[in-house]
Structures are given as structure tokens and as C-alpha cells.
Scaffold this motif. Sequence first.
Motif, PDB file in Angstrom:
ATOM      1  N   SER A  43      31.495  38.722  46.914  1.00 48.76           N
ATOM      2  CA  SER A  43      31.369  38.447  45.478  1.00 48.76           C
ATOM      3  C   SER A  43      31.561  39.720  44.652  1.00 48.76           C
ATOM      4  O   SER A  43      32.114  39.673  43.547  1.00 48.76           O
ATOM      5  N   LYS A  97      34.515  40.235  41.885  1.00 49.01           N
ATOM      6  CA  LYS A  97      34.206  40.685  40.520  1.00 49.01           C
ATOM      7  C   LYS A  97      35.043  41.905  40.164  1.00 49.01           C
ATOM      8  O   LYS A  97      35.588  42.005  39.039  1.00 49.01           O
ATOM      9  N   GLN A  98      35.194  42.820  41.099  1.00 45.95           N
ATOM     10  CA  GLN A  98      35.993  44.020  40.867  1.00 45.95           C
ATOM     11  C   GLN A  98      37.468  43.665  40.673  1.00 45.95           C
ATOM     12  O   GLN A  98      38.161  44.286  39.865  1.00 45.95           O
ATOM     13  N   GLU A 102      38.574  40.937  39.313  1.00 45.27           N
ATOM     14  CA  GLU A 102      38.655  40.423  37.946  1.00 45.27           C
ATOM     15  C   GLU A 102      38.669  41.571  36.927  1.00 45.27           C
ATOM     16  O   GLU A 102      39.403  41.536  35.943  1.00 45.27           O
TER      17      GLU A 102
END
Length: 235
Positions: free
Chosen positions: A165, A169-170, A172
Motif C-alpha cells: 500500500s 501511494k508513492q 500515485e
Amino acid sequence: MYTINLETEKITYTSPSIKKMLGYTTEECLSLSAKDVVTTESYTIQRQKLLEALINTKQEPEFMELEAMHKDGHIIPVEIHVSIVFDKQGNPVEILGVSRDITKRKKAEKKYRTLVNTMQEGLVGVDANWNINFVNDRFVEIIGYPKEQLIGNSFYKLISKDTVSVAEKQHELRIDGKNSLYELELITSDKKKLSVLCSPNPSYDINCNYLGGFGLISDITERKIIEKEKEESQK
């Protein structure tokens, strides 16, 4: 710049700069053939490329990196652009080539490769979908998989489920044009968890679309163990 007769393979013209590059005068070159000014391996590569171009009646220039032979016998790496010249009836008659000495560039590339492969951090290159397109020797040492198994595969396959996760996130953030250091857990080839610090260097096109990039991977497993032991002793 040079021209070569397609049937005889004899050199029919060279620009004066041939003297600086290969040591021959323009007059001396007129007694030479294509086979005389490149290594045997390069001659075979060039001939094969040109045969393919003839079969496909390709008129666009072919790009090649070859090894030229200097008059004194030493080898010079060259970058060449060659195209086949056709007469008015559409018959191939000669080769038109432009050759450039890339010795300095090759030395710089070798120095860069040595630097990349002797650095203490792992280096990983990924495309826009985080598929791996480059790894240095240190990352291979860290993760345990051979380079051939890493190239072309997704970087996500190396990440532990606990930190996927974080990676997503990184990813994105990279797409949004943001950048930051972050920690991940990677799974080595022998199924051990490895704590790493990732220092990304993303790349974007002129329209700010994310293209991928490179990331420095530092093994901080030992540091994390020490930090945990310290925290427990303080408790």
C-alpha cells in the motif's frame, strides 16, 4: 561522410575528416574496400543490415555502432548512419554513410557503468507501470535474484504485502508530480524481509506525464533492528 559502390564494395568518396578519424588520406581510401576499414565482426553486422534493407527496399538510414580500423591498426568505436542510394530506375547503386568517432562517449559510458555498479546503494530503473528496466550489481546483491529475472518484471513482486500500500501511494504521488523518500519491505530470493529506504528520481515528458525513473535503494535492515532494540530497552 563516405560513399561505397554497392557491387564492388570499393570506397568511392570520403570527406577530408577521414584523415583525422582513421589516418588515411582521401586518396588512400579510394584503393580500399568496406572490409578494410572495419573489424571482421563489424563488417558482418553492417553487411547483414544492408542486405535486410535491400530485401525490404528500405530507403531510411540504418543506425549502427561498429568498430572501425585505424590505419595504424588500433580500433575506434564509431556510430554510423548508412542508407542505400537508388538510381532513377530504382536500382540500388551505392551506400551513403556518415560516421562519427564515439571514443569519448564510450569511455564516459564505461566510467558511468563502473560507478553505478560499485556504488553502495542499489539502483533500480522502472517504467511508468513500475516494470523494472534496469538494476545495478548492488541491487542484485541485496535482493538475491539474478538480473535476468528482474528485468521486465514488476517491482511490486518484490514488495512485502505489508508495504504494498505504501508503494501504491508513492506511485500515485509520482504520477501527480510529487516526490519524497519512503521506506519499504522487500522480499529477497531466500524469502527474507529486507527493510529499505527508497530515494526516487522520477522522470516526466514535456506534458508532465510520468515516465518512470530511477530509485536508490538503501538496505536499512540492521538500522531498523537496532532502533527496535533501543526502543524496547527504553520501555
